[in-house]
Write a protein that holds these residues in place. Structure first.
Motif, mmCIF file in Angstrom:
data_model
loop_
_atom_site.group_PDB
_atom_site.id
_atom_site.type_symbol
_atom_site.label_atom_id
_atom_site.label_comp_id
_atom_site.label_asym_id
_atom_site.label_seq_id
_atom_site.Cartn_x
_atom_site.Cartn_y
_atom_site.Cartn_z
ATOM 1 N N HIS A 188 0.836 -1.199 0.000
ATOM 2 C CA HIS A 188 0.000 0.000 0.000
ATOM 3 C C HIS A 188 0.874 1.255 0.000
ATOM 4 C CE1 HIS A 188 -4.232 -1.275 0.547
ATOM 5 N NE2 HIS A 188 -3.706 -2.367 1.095
ATOM 6 N N ALA A 189 1.893 1.268 0.859
ATOM 7 C CA ALA A 189 2.775 2.427 0.942
ATOM 8 C C ALA A 189 3.529 2.647 -0.361
ATOM 9 C CB ALA A 189 3.749 2.247 2.096
ATOM 10 N N ALA A 190 3.971 1.555 -0.987
ATOM 11 C CA ALA A 190 4.734 1.663 -2.230
ATOM 12 C C ALA A 190 3.883 2.245 -3.353
ATOM 13 C CB ALA A 190 5.292 0.301 -2.626
ATOM 14 N N ARG A 191 2.604 1.857 -3.399
ATOM 15 C CA ARG A 191 1.725 2.393 -4.448
ATOM 16 C C ARG A 191 1.530 3.894 -4.315
ATOM 17 N NH1 ARG A 191 -1.070 -2.692 -3.899
ATOM 18 N NH2 ARG A 191 -2.442 -1.844 -2.301
ATOM 19 N N ALA A 192 1.650 4.401 -3.085
ATOM 20 C CA ALA A 192 1.435 5.830 -2.854
ATOM 21 C C ALA A 192 2.732 6.620 -2.766
ATOM 22 C CB ALA A 192 0.640 6.026 -1.561
ATOM 23 N N SER A 193 3.862 5.960 -2.976
ATOM 24 C CA SER A 193 5.150 6.622 -2.742
ATOM 25 C C SER A 193 5.606 7.496 -3.900
ATOM 26 C CB SER A 193 6.234 5.574 -2.445
ATOM 27 O OG SER A 193 6.422 4.718 -3.566
ATOM 28 N N GLY A 194 4.986 7.335 -5.081
ATOM 29 C CA GLY A 194 5.357 8.147 -6.221
ATOM 30 C C GLY A 194 6.580 7.612 -6.949
ATOM 31 N N VAL A 195 6.988 8.309 -7.990
ATOM 32 C CA VAL A 195 8.137 7.901 -8.798
ATOM 33 C C VAL A 195 9.032 9.108 -9.046
ATOM 34 C CG1 VAL A 195 6.924 6.008 -9.930
ATOM 35 C CG2 VAL A 195 6.845 8.295 -10.933
ATOM 36 N N GLY A 196 10.251 8.819 -9.501
ATOM 37 C CA GLY A 196 11.171 9.887 -9.855
ATOM 38 C C GLY A 196 11.791 10.559 -8.647
ATOM 39 N N PRO A 197 12.318 11.768 -8.848
ATOM 40 C CA PRO A 197 13.032 12.472 -7.768
ATOM 41 C C PRO A 197 12.174 12.740 -6.537
ATOM 42 C CG PRO A 197 13.458 13.495 -9.899
ATOM 43 C CD PRO A 197 12.351 12.511 -10.110
ATOM 44 N N GLU A 198 10.844 12.827 -6.719
ATOM 45 C CA GLU A 198 9.943 13.123 -5.602
ATOM 46 C C GLU A 198 9.428 11.867 -4.913
ATOM 47 O OE1 GLU A 198 9.534 16.232 -4.623
ATOM 48 O OE2 GLU A 198 10.880 16.785 -6.260
ATOM 49 N N ALA A 199 9.917 10.702 -5.338
ATOM 50 C CA ALA A 199 9.437 9.450 -4.740
ATOM 51 C C ALA A 199 9.787 9.398 -3.255
ATOM 52 C CB ALA A 199 10.056 8.259 -5.469
ATOM 53 N N ARG A 200 8.891 8.821 -2.489
ATOM 54 C CA ARG A 200 9.083 8.703 -1.050
ATOM 55 C C ARG A 200 9.485 7.271 -0.693
ATOM 56 N NH1 ARG A 200 7.371 13.359 1.154
ATOM 57 N NH2 ARG A 200 7.375 12.538 3.263
ATOM 58 N N TRP A 201 9.932 7.068 0.511
ATOM 59 C CA TRP A 201 10.456 5.806 1.004
ATOM 60 C C TRP A 201 9.314 5.000 1.630
ATOM 61 C CZ3 TRP A 201 13.343 5.356 6.225
ATOM 62 C CH2 TRP A 201 13.888 4.072 6.369
ATOM 63 N N PRO A 202 8.857 3.905 0.973
ATOM 64 C CA PRO A 202 7.719 3.164 1.512
ATOM 65 C C PRO A 202 8.081 2.362 2.765
ATOM 66 C CG PRO A 202 8.548 2.075 -0.451
ATOM 67 C CD PRO A 202 9.311 3.368 -0.327
ATOM 68 N N VAL A 203 7.193 2.398 3.739
ATOM 69 C CA VAL A 203 7.350 1.656 4.985
ATOM 70 C C VAL A 203 6.012 1.006 5.330
ATOM 71 C CG1 VAL A 203 7.849 1.783 7.453
ATOM 72 C CG2 VAL A 203 9.150 3.195 5.846
ATOM 73 N N GLY A 204 6.043 -0.297 5.567
ATOM 74 C CA GLY A 204 4.858 -1.029 6.002
ATOM 75 C C GLY A 204 4.990 -1.407 7.467
ATOM 76 N N LEU A 205 4.019 -1.030 8.264
ATOM 77 C CA LEU A 205 4.030 -1.283 9.706
ATOM 78 C C LEU A 205 2.791 -2.083 10.067
ATOM 79 C CD1 LEU A 205 5.292 -0.646 12.538
ATOM 80 C CD2 LEU A 205 3.838 1.403 12.558
ATOM 81 N N ALA A 206 2.945 -3.111 10.919
ATOM 82 C CA ALA A 206 1.805 -3.970 11.218
ATOM 83 C C ALA A 206 1.814 -4.446 12.661
ATOM 84 C CB ALA A 206 1.778 -5.177 10.280
ATOM 85 N N LEU A 207 0.618 -4.741 13.134
ATOM 86 C CA LEU A 207 0.402 -5.223 14.492
ATOM 87 C C LEU A 207 -0.710 -6.258 14.474
ATOM 88 C CD1 LEU A 207 0.418 -5.030 17.661
ATOM 89 C CD2 LEU A 207 -1.155 -3.094 17.404
ATOM 90 N N SER A 208 -0.448 -7.415 15.076
ATOM 91 C CA SER A 208 -1.467 -8.450 15.268
ATOM 92 C C SER A 208 -1.504 -8.746 16.762
ATOM 93 C CB SER A 208 -1.107 -9.708 14.474
ATOM 94 O OG SER A 208 -1.982 -10.774 14.786
ATOM 95 N N ALA A 209 -2.648 -8.500 17.416
ATOM 96 C CA ALA A 209 -2.665 -8.538 18.873
ATOM 97 C C ALA A 209 -3.902 -9.222 19.441
ATOM 98 C CB ALA A 209 -2.580 -7.111 19.426
ATOM 99 N N ALA A 210 -3.721 -9.770 20.626
ATOM 100 C CA ALA A 210 -4.818 -10.272 21.453
ATOM 101 C C ALA A 210 -4.687 -9.572 22.798
ATOM 102 C CB ALA A 210 -4.737 -11.782 21.614
ATOM 103 N N VAL A 211 -5.460 -8.502 22.997
ATOM 104 C CA VAL A 211 -5.351 -7.679 24.199
ATOM 105 C C VAL A 211 -6.564 -7.895 25.104
ATOM 106 C CG1 VAL A 211 -3.963 -5.965 22.974
ATOM 107 C CG2 VAL A 211 -6.445 -5.711 23.049
ATOM 108 N N ALA A 212 -6.608 -7.159 26.204
ATOM 109 C CA ALA A 212 -7.698 -7.295 27.171
ATOM 110 C C ALA A 212 -9.049 -7.091 26.505
ATOM 111 C CB ALA A 212 -7.502 -6.295 28.306
ATOM 112 N N SER A 213 -10.009 -7.915 26.871
ATOM 113 C CA SER A 213 -11.345 -7.852 26.306
ATOM 114 C C SER A 213 -12.362 -7.951 27.447
ATOM 115 C CB SER A 213 -11.523 -8.991 25.290
ATOM 116 O OG SER A 213 -12.770 -8.895 24.646
#
Length: 213
Positions: free
Chosen positions: A79-104
């Motif tokens: 997802h980040a890579a698709r939005a990062s653009g191309v050429g000199p203005e391209a941004r650095w894609p980073v994917g961050l994720a969390l899978s959790a089982a917390v208090a319920s």
């Protein structure tokens, strides 16, 4: 805010995907004006079917796992890579994720825990967090706040140029090789069997033709 300043100074395109927790970290990203300069989006996934659609397959070993966190991060990176653009203005894609089982609203039979993963073109970090067993909304917020702190630390370490611990990037290889075929509709499939040819390439835009030929 330290995280906002670091992300603003880095030409980053960040996408965050989370299941089971992550609301506090989304709030921290959103509350500071100007976050749209680096935040491409967030995916807060609750229903199992939505997680399946996001990562492209149905897990067989449970949803709160190191493997699912890795595949959430892989999908977030795309997802980040698709939005990062191309050429000199391209941004650095980073994917961050969390899978959790917390208090319920009830104490689970297993441990309350979380798996975190961040992926960039330069480095990878993975963490496993054990949480104290607790019940109710205050504990839920406390767990989510602790995970937000760890997520923030991972991003700051990544932006600071750390390469991650030995083996962290290599640990993603099984997640990628288990289902190396990324289809245009979002599905991920195992490699073809029975003598088929797997041809690695970049198709822009991705379309069905190369898969059908």
């Amino acid at each position: 805010m330290k995280l906002h300043d670091a992300l603003t100074k880095s030409p980053t395109s960040l996408h965050f995907a989370c299941a089971g927790a992550g609301v506090e970290f989304i709030r921290r990203l959103w509350r500071t004006p100007g976050s749209s300069s680096y935040l491409t989006g967030t995916s807060l996934l609750q229903a199992y079917r939505e997680i399946d659609t996001y990562i492209g397959y149905t897990p067989t070993g449970g949803y709160c796992s190191r493997e699912v966190a890795a595949d959430l991060a892989i999908a977030a990176f795309r997802h980040a890579a698709r939005a990062s653009g191309v050429g000199p203005e391209a941004r650095w894609p980073v994917g961050l994720a969390l899978s959790a089982a917390v208090a319920s609203d009830r104490i689970p039979r297993g441990e309350q825990r979380a798996h975190l993963c961040v992926i960039s073109e330069r480095a990878c970090f993975q963490r496993h967090i054990r949480l104290e067993k607790a019940l109710g909304e205050p504990a839920r917020r406390r767990h989510d706040g602790r995970l937000a702190d760890v997520l923030e630390d991972l991003i700051l370490r990544l932006l600071g140029g750390e390469a991650g611990e030995a083996g962290e990037a290599a640990a993603l290889v099984p997640a990628l090789m288990e289902r190396p075929c990324f289809l245009p509709d979002g599905r991920r499939l195992p490699a073809p069997t029975g003598g088929g040819l797997l041809f690695p390439a970049n198709f822009n835009p991705v379309h069905e033709g190369p898969w059908d030929c």
